[in-house]
Write an enzyme that holds these catalytic residues in place. Structure first.
Site, PDB file in Angstrom:
ATOM      1  N   GLU A 137       0.724  -1.377   0.279  1.00 10.73           N
ATOM      2  CA  GLU A 137      -0.003  -0.149   0.036  1.00 10.73           C
ATOM      3  C   GLU A 137       0.691   0.974   0.073  1.00 10.73           C
ATOM      4  O   GLU A 137       0.567   2.149   0.703  1.00 10.73           O
ATOM      5  CB  GLU A 137      -0.544  -0.418   1.448  1.00 10.73           C
ATOM      6  N   GLU A 257      -5.962 -10.651  -0.629  1.00 11.63           N
ATOM      7  CA  GLU A 257      -6.447 -10.511   0.958  1.00 11.63           C
ATOM      8  C   GLU A 257      -7.877 -10.995   0.248  1.00 11.63           C
ATOM      9  O   GLU A 257      -8.360 -10.279   0.950  1.00 11.63           O
ATOM     10  CB  GLU A 257      -6.219  -9.626   1.283  1.00 11.63           C
TER      11      GLU A 257
HETATM   12  C1  XIL Z   1      -4.860  -5.623   8.964  1.00 13.68           C
HETATM   13  C2  XIL Z   1      -5.247  -7.926   9.633  1.00 13.68           C
HETATM   14  O1  XIL Z   1      -6.011  -8.240   9.205  1.00 13.68           O
HETATM   15  C3  XIL Z   1      -5.860  -7.023  11.170  1.00 13.68           C
HETATM   16  O2  XIL Z   1      -6.090  -8.221  11.903  1.00 13.68           O
HETATM   17  C4  XIL Z   1      -5.169  -6.106  11.710  1.00 13.68           C
HETATM   18  O3  XIL Z   1      -5.615  -5.961  13.083  1.00 13.68           O
HETATM   19  C5  XIL Z   1      -4.687  -5.177  10.298  1.00 13.68           C
HETATM   20  O4  XIL Z   1      -4.331  -5.365   9.770  1.00 13.68           O
HETATM   21  N1  XIL Z   1      -4.402  -4.771   3.927  1.00 13.68           N
HETATM   22  C6  XIL Z   1      -3.225  -5.387   4.676  1.00 13.68           C
HETATM   23  C7  XIL Z   1      -3.517  -6.317   5.801  1.00 13.68           C
HETATM   24  O5  XIL Z   1      -2.263  -5.716   3.129  1.00 13.68           O
HETATM   25  O6  XIL Z   1      -2.230  -5.993   5.864  1.00 13.68           O
HETATM   26  C8  XIL Z   1      -4.400  -5.707   6.624  1.00 13.68           C
HETATM   27  O7  XIL Z   1      -5.034  -6.933   7.205  1.00 13.68           O
HETATM   28  C9  XIL Z   1      -5.959  -5.899   6.286  1.00 13.68           C
HETATM   29  C10 XIL Z   1      -5.466  -4.326   4.872  1.00 13.68           C
END
Ligand code: XIL
Length: 337
Positions: A137, A257
């Site tokens: 990101e 994701e």
């Molecule tokens: C999120 C996790 O799911 C949570 O448990 C944590 O508190 C915060 O991060 N994009 C990403 C992930 O790349 O690393 C994030 O994961 C969600 C958004």
């Protein structure tokens, strides 16, 4: 019927290229309900990513830059490898989980701390983790195409992204180094909905032209079935276009994701039907592209999803709260493979 893992094996054989189907997991969940949780993971997936604990801040003990506790991650990595699963490392450089000390550091000190973190973490998992979300990101969340105004950009300049990949490549020349981001999944969409996809493509094209060792792109795939405007789920064809043009840069592409929120659907629209269409059709579209190498779910059971905390209670994943598969959803994914 068979499992996703079996379908992925067949699909990989047919494509002569391994297809990963993965899930993000948490050490605590594996501890809490070992049996149903590990049973689904081991049966359905050939790959895992650690949802939170392998990021910079969670790895440190007491916030001290040099004191790492790798035990929670080692437990999962070794468990996964014992089950014949691959582990993707997530994520070495992400402003959201960067230790607080970064803001107080000079540019040269931050550069040194960041590189040291990459070396320490990749070094620790060397030989067990073969692909890494090196930077996550780095592009602005407003889909403007600008880079995210984070501590790395402010102190190290836009070259920090290239530098992270160069450092990572020095540590493990065999690792697949991935740039990961969200909202950039669909190319060629109207109304500015592909601005981030274009920005992601342009950034990666530039990196390849500068000879930066970037090997893959991760499209996060956090979708909303009831989304409108900029939040509308991209069409399968637009995701296929994005995978194709990233592939033409020489990159492998994965959905990194995926979850599909169904809160807020109009009355009469069934959530599982909507999810089945999105999970199944997007996976099918991606699999038509040679560059596509797999899909990871962000979690796998509705019992544990980041969506509940970061958005609202929902049921975004292909397995329900009782670890039972949502048949239309898992069926559509299995059919796509
Ligand atoms: C999120 C996790 O799911 C949570 O448990 C944590 O508190 C915060 O991060 N994009 C990403 C992930 O790349 O690393 C994030 O994961 C969600 C958004």
């Amino acid at each position: 019927e068979g499992s996703l893992r079996e379908a992925a094996a067949r699909c990989g054989n047919a494509r002569k290229k391994k297809v990963h189907v993965g899930a993000a997991i948490m050490p605590d969940y594996l501890n809490q309900h070992y049996d149903p949780y590990s049973a689904v993971l081991n049966r359905e997936f050939n790959s895992v990513v650690i949802e939170h604990h392998m990021k910079w801040k969670p790895l440190l003990v007491g916030g001290d830059e040099g004191v790492y506790d790798f035990r929670p991650c080692d437990k999962i990595v070794d468990w996964a490898i014992d089950k014949g699963m691959e582990v993707k490392g997530h994520t070495l450089c992400w402003h959201v989980t960067t230790p607080d000390f970064a803001e107080d550091m000079s540019a040269s000190r931050l550069r040194e701390a960041l590189y040291r973190h990459i070396r320490t973490t990749m070094g620790h998992f060397y030989g067990r983790v073969s692909s890494w979300d090196v930077v996550n990101e780095a592009l602005c969340q407003d889909c403007s195409g600008r880079m995210e105004d984070n501590v790395f950009l402010r102190k190290l300049g836009p070259g920090y992204v290239d530098d992270c990949f160069r450092v990572a490549h020095q540590i493990d020349p065999n690792a697949k180094l991935i740039y990961n981001d969200n909202k950039g999944e669909g190319a060629g969409l109207p109304g500015g909905r592909s601005r981030k996809a274009d920005a992601m493509y342009d950034m990666l094209k530039g990196m390849k032209e500068r000879g930066v060792p970037v090997h893959g792109a991760g499209l996060q795939g956090h979708f909303t079935a009831a989304g409108t405007g900029m939040r509308r789920t991209p069409t399968p064809h637009s995701v296929q276009r994005q995978v194709r043009r990233l592939g033409e840069l020489g990159l492998s592409v994965n959905i990194s994701e995926m979850d599909v929120r169904v809160a807020g659907l109009p009355d009469g629209v069934d959530g599982e039907t909507a999810q089945a269409a999105i999970y199944g059709d997007i996976l099918e579209a991606c699999l038509t592209e040679e560059a596509f190498d797999g899909l990871t779910l962000w979690g796998f059971t509705d019992l544990h999803s980041w969506v509940h905390n970061f958005y609202e209670p929902d049921s975004p994943l292909p397995w329900d709260q009782e670890f039972q598969p949502k048949r239309p959803v898992v069926g559509a994914m299995r059919e796509a493979l």
